[in-house]
Write a protein that holds these residues in place. Sequence first.
Motif, PDB file in Angstrom:
ATOM      1  N   TYR A 228      12.246   6.636  -9.973  1.00  0.00           N
ATOM      2  CA  TYR A 228      11.173   6.089 -10.799  1.00  0.00           C
ATOM      3  C   TYR A 228      11.725   5.831 -12.194  1.00  0.00           C
ATOM      4  CZ  TYR A 228       7.733   7.826  -7.362  1.00  0.00           C
ATOM      5  OH  TYR A 228       6.991   8.066  -6.221  1.00  0.00           O
TER       6      TYR A 228
ATOM      7  N   GLU B 136      12.557   1.042   0.834  1.00  0.00           N
ATOM      8  CA  GLU B 136      11.584   0.334   0.007  1.00  0.00           C
ATOM      9  C   GLU B 136      12.154   0.124  -1.381  1.00  0.00           C
ATOM     10  OE1 GLU B 136       7.717   2.005   0.447  1.00  0.00           O
ATOM     11  OE2 GLU B 136       6.839   0.801  -1.158  1.00  0.00           O
TER      12      GLU B 136
ATOM     13  N   LYS C  74      -5.428  -2.124 -13.533  1.00  0.00           N
ATOM     14  CA  LYS C  74      -4.436  -1.209 -13.001  1.00  0.00           C
ATOM     15  C   LYS C  74      -5.018  -0.493 -11.797  1.00  0.00           C
ATOM     16  CE  LYS C  74      -1.799  -0.176 -17.169  1.00  0.00           C
ATOM     17  NZ  LYS C  74      -1.319   0.896 -18.063  1.00  0.00           N
TER      18      LYS C  74
ATOM     19  N   PHE D 277       7.494   3.366  -9.770  1.00  0.00           N
ATOM     20  CA  PHE D 277       8.367   3.435  -8.595  1.00  0.00           C
ATOM     21  C   PHE D 277       9.443   2.360  -8.653  1.00  0.00           C
ATOM     22  CE2 PHE D 277       9.547   4.041  -4.256  1.00  0.00           C
ATOM     23  CZ  PHE D 277       9.694   2.780  -3.690  1.00  0.00           C
TER      24      PHE D 277
ATOM     25  N   LEU E 142       4.865  19.295 -10.561  1.00  0.00           N
ATOM     26  CA  LEU E 142       3.693  19.228  -9.690  1.00  0.00           C
ATOM     27  C   LEU E 142       2.795  20.446  -9.901  1.00  0.00           C
ATOM     28  CD1 LEU E 142       2.240  17.731  -7.373  1.00  0.00           C
ATOM     29  CD2 LEU E 142       3.603  19.115  -5.780  1.00  0.00           C
TER      30      LEU E 142
ATOM     31  N   THR F  32      -0.627   6.677   2.513  1.00  0.00           N
ATOM     32  CA  THR F  32       0.393   7.023   3.502  1.00  0.00           C
ATOM     33  C   THR F  32       1.084   5.806   4.090  1.00  0.00           C
ATOM     34  OG1 THR F  32      -1.341   7.143   5.175  1.00  0.00           O
ATOM     35  CG2 THR F  32      -0.637   9.204   4.174  1.00  0.00           C
TER      36      THR F  32
ATOM     37  N   PRO G  10       5.292   7.287 -14.737  1.00  0.00           N
ATOM     38  CA  PRO G  10       6.456   6.796 -13.994  1.00  0.00           C
ATOM     39  C   PRO G  10       6.094   5.616 -13.097  1.00  0.00           C
ATOM     40  CG  PRO G  10       6.331   9.193 -13.906  1.00  0.00           C
ATOM     41  CD  PRO G  10       5.049   8.722 -14.505  1.00  0.00           C
TER      42      PRO G  10
ATOM     43  N   LEU H 294      -0.502  13.932 -15.781  1.00  0.00           N
ATOM     44  CA  LEU H 294      -0.430  12.677 -15.044  1.00  0.00           C
ATOM     45  C   LEU H 294      -1.128  12.817 -13.702  1.00  0.00           C
ATOM     46  CD1 LEU H 294       3.376  12.308 -15.654  1.00  0.00           C
ATOM     47  CD2 LEU H 294       1.778  10.551 -16.377  1.00  0.00           C
TER      48      LEU H 294
ATOM     49  N   MET I 230      -1.358   8.372  -3.736  1.00  0.00           N
ATOM     50  CA  MET I 230      -0.472   7.832  -2.712  1.00  0.00           C
ATOM     51  C   MET I 230      -1.260   7.373  -1.493  1.00  0.00           C
ATOM     52  SD  MET I 230       2.675   9.868  -1.007  1.00  0.00           S
ATOM     53  CE  MET I 230       3.663   9.179   0.308  1.00  0.00           C
TER      54      MET I 230
ATOM     55  N   PHE J 119       1.064   6.183 -10.541  1.00  0.00           N
ATOM     56  CA  PHE J 119       0.686   7.100 -11.606  1.00  0.00           C
ATOM     57  C   PHE J 119      -0.286   6.468 -12.585  1.00  0.00           C
ATOM     58  CE2 PHE J 119       3.406  10.858 -11.406  1.00  0.00           C
ATOM     59  CZ  PHE J 119       4.370  10.484 -10.493  1.00  0.00           C
ATOM     60  N   GLY J 120      -1.130   7.313 -13.174  1.00  0.00           N
ATOM     61  CA  GLY J 120      -1.852   6.916 -14.363  1.00  0.00           C
ATOM     62  C   GLY J 120      -0.917   6.983 -15.560  1.00  0.00           C
TER      63      GLY J 120
ATOM     64  N   TYR K 115      13.449   9.492  -4.070  1.00  0.00           N
ATOM     65  CA  TYR K 115      12.797   8.413  -4.805  1.00  0.00           C
ATOM     66  C   TYR K 115      13.410   8.286  -6.202  1.00  0.00           C
ATOM     67  CZ  TYR K 115       9.129   9.473  -1.373  1.00  0.00           C
ATOM     68  OH  TYR K 115       8.437   9.710  -0.211  1.00  0.00           O
TER      69      TYR K 115
ATOM     70  N   TYR L 194      -2.168  19.410  -5.519  1.00  0.00           N
ATOM     71  CA  TYR L 194      -2.065  18.361  -4.506  1.00  0.00           C
ATOM     72  C   TYR L 194      -3.239  18.514  -3.552  1.00  0.00           C
ATOM     73  CZ  TYR L 194      -0.535  16.936   0.165  1.00  0.00           C
ATOM     74  OH  TYR L 194      -0.470  16.429   1.434  1.00  0.00           O
TER      75      TYR L 194
ATOM     76  N   PHE M  17       2.422   3.570   2.375  1.00  0.00           N
ATOM     77  CA  PHE M  17       3.517   3.286   1.474  1.00  0.00           C
ATOM     78  C   PHE M  17       4.081   4.611   0.976  1.00  0.00           C
ATOM     79  CE2 PHE M  17       2.653  -1.167   1.330  1.00  0.00           C
ATOM     80  CZ  PHE M  17       1.291  -1.259   1.561  1.00  0.00           C
ATOM     81  N   GLN M  18       5.284   4.589   0.479  1.00  0.00           N
ATOM     82  CA  GLN M  18       5.906   5.842   0.099  1.00  0.00           C
ATOM     83  C   GLN M  18       5.737   6.186  -1.367  1.00  0.00           C
ATOM     84  OE1 GLN M  18       7.231   8.116   2.011  1.00  0.00           O
ATOM     85  NE2 GLN M  18       6.606   6.913   3.793  1.00  0.00           N
ATOM     86  N   LYS M  19       5.398   5.209  -2.183  1.00  0.00           N
ATOM     87  CA  LYS M  19       5.447   5.447  -3.617  1.00  0.00           C
ATOM     88  C   LYS M  19       4.194   6.152  -4.114  1.00  0.00           C
ATOM     89  CE  LYS M  19       3.321   1.055  -4.925  1.00  0.00           C
ATOM     90  NZ  LYS M  19       3.489  -0.199  -5.699  1.00  0.00           N
ATOM     91  N   LEU M  20       4.393   6.915  -5.174  1.00  0.00           N
ATOM     92  CA  LEU M  20       3.278   7.444  -5.948  1.00  0.00           C
ATOM     93  C   LEU M  20       2.906   6.406  -7.007  1.00  0.00           C
ATOM     94  CD1 LEU M  20       4.362  11.141  -6.581  1.00  0.00           C
ATOM     95  CD2 LEU M  20       2.478  10.362  -5.141  1.00  0.00           C
TER      96      LEU M  20
ATOM     97  N   MET N 113      -2.473  13.839  -6.558  1.00  0.00           N
ATOM     98  CA  MET N 113      -1.664  14.897  -7.165  1.00  0.00           C
ATOM     99  C   MET N 113      -1.852  14.889  -8.670  1.00  0.00           C
ATOM    100  SD  MET N 113       1.790  14.304  -4.949  1.00  0.00           S
ATOM    101  CE  MET N 113       1.611  13.731  -3.269  1.00  0.00           C
TER     102      MET N 113
ATOM    103  N   TYR O  66      -3.906  10.543  -0.874  1.00  0.00           N
ATOM    104  CA  TYR O  66      -3.307  11.777  -1.367  1.00  0.00           C
ATOM    105  C   TYR O  66      -3.304  11.752  -2.880  1.00  0.00           C
ATOM    106  CZ  TYR O  66      -2.048  12.492   3.420  1.00  0.00           C
ATOM    107  OH  TYR O  66      -2.120  12.667   4.770  1.00  0.00           O
TER     108      TYR O  66
END
Lengths: 114, 111
Positions: free
Chosen positions: A35, A56, B2, A45, B46, B94, A43, B88, B92, B101-102, A33, B49, B96-99, B34, B32
């Motif tokens: 970011y 994506e 947001k 994406f 990380l 599942t 961050p 942070l 996520m 973030f706050g 990925y 999780y 979609f692949q992106k995280l 984290m 998910y």
Amino acid sequence: DTGVSQNPRHKITKRGQNVTFRCDPISEHNRLYWYRQTLGQGPEFLTYFQNEAQLEKSRLLSDRFSAERPKGSFSTLEIQRTEQGDSAMYLCASRGGGESYEQYFGPGTRLTVT
Amino acid sequence: QKEVEQDPGPLSVPEGAIVSLNCTYSNSAFQYFMWYRQYSRKGPELLMYTYSSGNKEDGRFTAQVDKSSKYISLFIRDSQPSDSATYLCAIMNTGFQKLVFGTGTRLLVSP
């Protein structure tokens, strides 16, 4: 497990120049990925690869941005005709396969466009 | 609005205090959760999780998820000056692949 590495760590460039960043993921991770992080923000994406396939892309990734992962190992992110608004930290993360969803980040490349 | 809201702080506490960091999210499809720690000019690391409601503990850190309220928390016990960093939350889906973030909460632990 040597972690995710990114090069260069810092890049200063003049507006209008092209820049390229490299990311080496954790060796057994097939997902990668990119970011972007600006000051005071989390961050955001940009794009995602599974092996060599780019699956994506964010709307943030304008046509000046291109990313590749030619052999499913390292990845490059190129920004053409850089603008001052491109100044940010560019972060790479990798993730293993299967039911593992944790993403592990590299140290980032800090880009300053003057 | 947001997708993930997080108070940017800074949050200042004395050494040894219990710290509570929180995020709210809007999309009930998120599954998910984290927590990352980020020191100045470094990449996110990380910490925790989890994918279910309830608590998960790891040393001095406890992650808590309340899916009914769309609220997640990170508690740090016996906080240390070395815990001073930006925390942070990342969420996520599942599908979609992106995280997502706050903005991160900056924590300052004073000796």
